[in-house]
Design a protein around this motif. Structure first.
Motif, PDB file in Angstrom:
ATOM      1  N   ALA A 122     -43.901 -19.204 -19.607  1.00 26.44           N
ATOM      2  CA  ALA A 122     -44.697 -18.595 -18.612  1.00 26.44           C
ATOM      3  C   ALA A 122     -43.993 -18.442 -17.197  1.00 26.44           C
ATOM      4  N   LEU A 123     -42.727 -18.053 -17.345  1.00 26.37           N
ATOM      5  CA  LEU A 123     -41.868 -18.079 -15.891  1.00 26.37           C
ATOM      6  C   LEU A 123     -42.057 -16.692 -15.471  1.00 26.37           C
ATOM      7  N   LEU A 124     -42.103 -16.549 -14.243  1.00 21.06           N
ATOM      8  CA  LEU A 124     -42.117 -15.195 -13.595  1.00 21.06           C
ATOM      9  C   LEU A 124     -40.913 -14.382 -13.868  1.00 21.06           C
ATOM     10  N   PRO A 125     -40.983 -13.418 -14.676  1.00 17.59           N
ATOM     11  CA  PRO A 125     -39.791 -12.665 -15.231  1.00 17.59           C
ATOM     12  C   PRO A 125     -39.167 -11.812 -13.923  1.00 17.59           C
ATOM     13  N   HIS A 126     -39.577 -11.578 -12.804  1.00 17.64           N
ATOM     14  CA  HIS A 126     -38.920 -10.962 -11.869  1.00 17.64           C
ATOM     15  C   HIS A 126     -38.503 -11.763 -10.707  1.00 17.64           C
ATOM     16  N   ARG A 127     -38.430 -12.945 -11.060  1.00 18.51           N
ATOM     17  CA  ARG A 127     -38.014 -13.794  -9.852  1.00 18.51           C
ATOM     18  C   ARG A 127     -36.629 -14.716 -10.503  1.00 18.51           C
ATOM     19  N   HIS A 169     -34.990 -14.079 -18.326  1.00 22.97           N
ATOM     20  CA  HIS A 169     -34.548 -13.346 -19.801  1.00 22.97           C
ATOM     21  C   HIS A 169     -33.139 -13.461 -19.911  1.00 22.97           C
TER      22      HIS A 169
ATOM     23  N   VAL B 244     -48.657 -15.728 -17.799  1.00 26.51           N
ATOM     24  CA  VAL B 244     -48.142 -15.737 -16.617  1.00 26.51           C
ATOM     25  C   VAL B 244     -49.303 -15.902 -15.644  1.00 26.51           C
ATOM     26  N   GLN B 342     -36.367  -6.401 -14.689  1.00 22.97           N
ATOM     27  CA  GLN B 342     -37.276  -7.557 -15.198  1.00 22.97           C
ATOM     28  C   GLN B 342     -37.467  -7.555 -16.505  1.00 22.97           C
TER      29      GLN B 342
END
Lengths: 357, 344
Positions: A122-127, A169, B244, B342
């Protein structure tokens, strides 16, 4: 550990119930009166999530909640920071009932008292990795320039030096979960909740991560609540083991204690397949005595595993060892006792095993 | 006389029917036909008419005819039109100013500023040489055959309308994603906007606003084109990974932090897909809107149809296709760059 009785209770779960369905309050009395999960589903179309849970989570311990899927373990851990609201009961953190907290107090608790590690990261993919690691501080309003050094410190500690500018990712699963752990550590919260944190990783990496956690724990002494469906993992990590089934606690206690004295056919069945030599420790099998026996073959430590004693004895079953703790003798271990302990208790008592099956 | 006489007789409404007066009701088509042919209405069961308003009107002249429904709607609309205009006119006036300003700006600024500016925007958004070359060739080609000002007018209208669609559509989509009730009440409206033939909502707009005002076609375009950006914003936010969101909650994010820090960034690919669709739909509508005085390539298409100028119609149609491809490729390139950043 034997010292756990002196430890302070950090989180106390008292008579906790959770029922899922349209009107949980209406069936609460039936559940308290002892209605089973199946009957509740059959008669009232409600799902019994947690049934009268009472657990004391001690400061500085790793408490492992173990159970198969559907046993309510993930539901239980989400009650500790109220991601799920209980139907009835109390969860006390340092004596304060968190069920009564208002939205603002609850947010403070989640930001400063408890951090969480998730099964699927559950990491923030855009950070970036660095921003993810610093998420807890970011949420509190700390600017990036200030949380950067703290986040980097913990990224280094979990073995992710120099990967701060990558995106999640771009990392492997194991590395992503290291970011997840760094994120929880950066928040500097005294309590860490780990929801099947290593279950999605492959076995070798899982072992690495368990070692990492034990290592960190040695140093940080946080209160860790760990959810697992893997008994070997549970036994490796747990100071206190809670075994759940269908939403209730089947047995809880020190892992060695549960292994030596299972009180339920379900647990007997559960522990029948593990490698007892690797998990059992000398202290659980030894005879407590200050008398020095004849023919001492050597000294072994109180916390050694039986496996290491077997290696030491080179398979010789007639030996006797002196067990020491902090250099002083606390007991005696005969190899014959050791070998007996390797046979699961209940497998010998035929009745219990067959009733479990 | 008529088939359904008995209904009114049974209800004891004959007096009311008589009082209604035959003279006021216009003659229905059936009555007219039977009068001219001199035939009495058949009484066979096969010929039994549905008890429609017209059939009932034959039995009872005081009963309204079906054309009174549309007439009533029309009168009702005309009755509230003035008061609606009082409210809507000032609210929508900025739209007129925006459109007039954009059209004025794009036509009075010399081409040697506009074209490089457009190319710079394309480059900034897409970072693709191929696309840049394509756009340069297309605009150059249109300018070469003297379609530059028409194409730029169309482009200016689309830019303004698409911008406003995003400005209103994204917040509406966010509101829908947060409340199931809001979603349930908005979706029928969106369905209606999407399926209603575009010509149909031009009709009340023509009554409400003067045809010479740009806001008339501006509103028509926005109503038609806003739907995808709303839908995809809602969808995008609802599709953000549960785990998330749970992590965001577990670390104590406020609703606002979650929205700006997690939900919108993660929904951005979907929102951008909505923007792309919205731009495409504005382009489709801008041609139809030329019926109500929207300038641009649509006017030429219309001229082609009206005057049977085959060449003008075809070339301007082709110009619209070129514009569509340029806008589509540019927004898609932006979308791809977000996706690549992303991955998810």
């Amino acid at each position: 550990m034997s010292s756990s009785s002196e430890k302070q209770t950090k989180i106390a779960i008292r008579n906790l119930y959770k029922i899922f369905g349209a009107d949980p309050e209406s069936v609460l009395e039936d559940v308290k009166a002892g209605m089973s999960k199946d009957d509740l589903m059959e008669q009232h179309r409600h799902v019994l999530g947690l049934n009268n849970i009472n657990v004391d989570i001690k400061q500085g311990d790793i408490t492992v909640m173990m159970g198969l899927s559907g046993s309510g373990k993930s539901t239980l851990i989400r009650h500790l920071n109220r991601l799920i609201e209980p139907t009835a009961g109390e969860v006390e953190l340092d004596g304060v009932n968190i069920v009564d907290l208002n939205e603002k107090e609850l947010r403070r608790l989640r930001r400063e008292e408890m951090s969480m590690v998730f099964q699927h990261f559950a990491l923030l993919p855009h950070r970036t990795v660095l921003e993810n690691a610093g998420m807890a501080l970011d949420v509190r309003g700390v600017p990036k320039s200030e949380f950067e050094s703290e986040a980097n410190k913990w990224l280094d500690r979990v073995g992710l030096q120099g990967l701060g500018e990558q995106y999640p990712h771009q990392l492997s699963g194991g590395m992503q979960q290291r970011v997840g752990i760094a994120r929880a550590l950066t928040s500097n919260s005294p309590v860490m909740l780990m929801d099947e944190a290593f279950s999605a990783l492959d076995p070798l990496i899982r072992t690495d991560m368990q070692d990492l956690l034990l290592d960190l724990q040695e140093e940080l002494k946080k209160t860790v609540v760990f959810i697992s469906h893997d008994l070997d993992e549970a036994l490796k990590l747990a100071d206190h083991l809670v075994i759940l089934k269908d939403g209730y606690v089947v047995q809880q206690g020190e892992p060695q204690e549960i292994l030596m004295r299972p009180n339920d056919p379900y647990i007997v069945d559960f522990i029948s397949d593990i490698n007892r030599a690797r998990v059992l420790r000398v202290r659980s099998v030894m005879e407590k005595t200050q008398d020095i026996p004849e023919n001492v073959a050597g000294e072994i430590d109180y916390d050694d595993t039986l496996e290491s004693v077997i290696a030491l004895s080179a398979g010789e079953t007639g030996l006797t060892f002196v067990v020491t703790r902090h250099g002083a003798q606390v007991g005696v271990l005969k190899m014959t006792d050791l070998v007996k302990a390797l046979v699961p208790t209940a497998a010998a008592q035929d009745g219990m095993r067959s009733s479990a099956a | 006389m008529a088939t359904y006489d008995f209904v009114f007789r049974a209800l004891g409404l004959e007096d009311w029917c008589e009082a209604g007066g035959e003279s006021s009701a216009p003659m229905s088509m059936d009555a007219l036909v039977s009068q001219t042919t001199g035939e009495e209405a058949s009484t066979s069961i096969w010929e039994l008419p549905f008890p429609s308003m017209d059939a009932l009107n034959q039995a009872c002249p005081a009963f309204p005819q079906s054309r009174n429904v549309t007439l009533g709607l029309e009168n009702g609309f005309l009755a509230v039109k003035d008061s609606m205009s009082v409210v809507l006119d000032p609210i929508t006036q900025p739209l007129s100013w925006l459109l007039e300003g954009a059209l004025y700006g794009i036509l009075t600024t010399p081409w040697w500023i506009i074209i490089p500016l457009l190319l710079a925007i394309v480059w900034f958004i897409s970072k693709s040489w191929k696309l840049l070359a394509f756009v340069a060739l297309s605009i150059g080609g249109l300018a070469f055959i003297d379609y530059y000002s028409y194409a730029m007018q169309t482009l200016a209208i689309i830019m303004v309308c698409a911008f406003l669609c995003v400005l209103f559509g994204v917040p509406i989509g966010i509101a829908m994603s947060r409340s199931d009730r809001m979603r349930a009440s908005t979706i029928p409206v969106l369905d209606m906007l999407q399926t209603l033939p575009p010509f149909v909502y031009l009709i009340p707009l023509i009554f409400l606003f003067s045809v010479t005002e740009p806001k008339l076609y501006g509103i028509a375009i926005i109503l038609y084109a806003i739907v995808p950006v709303i839908r995809l914003t809602d969808l995008g936010i609802r599709m953000v990974d549960e785990t998330v969101i749970e992590a965001a909650n577990a670390f104590g994010m406020t609703k606002r932090q979650k929205l700006y820090g997690v939900q919108i960034p993660l929904a951005l690919p979907n929102i951008m897909a909505g923007v792309n669709q919205t731009i495409m739909m504005s382009l489709a509508m801008v041609v139809i809107a030329s019926l109500v005085s929207a300038p641009g390539l649509g006017v030429l298409v219309l001229r082609g149809i009206n005057n049977l100028e085959l060449g003008v119609g075809l070339v301007s149609g082709l110009g619209i296709v070129l514009l569509a491809v340029m806008l589509d490729r540019t927004t898609k390139a932006a979308l791809d760059r977000i996706n690549a950043a992303q991955k998810g």
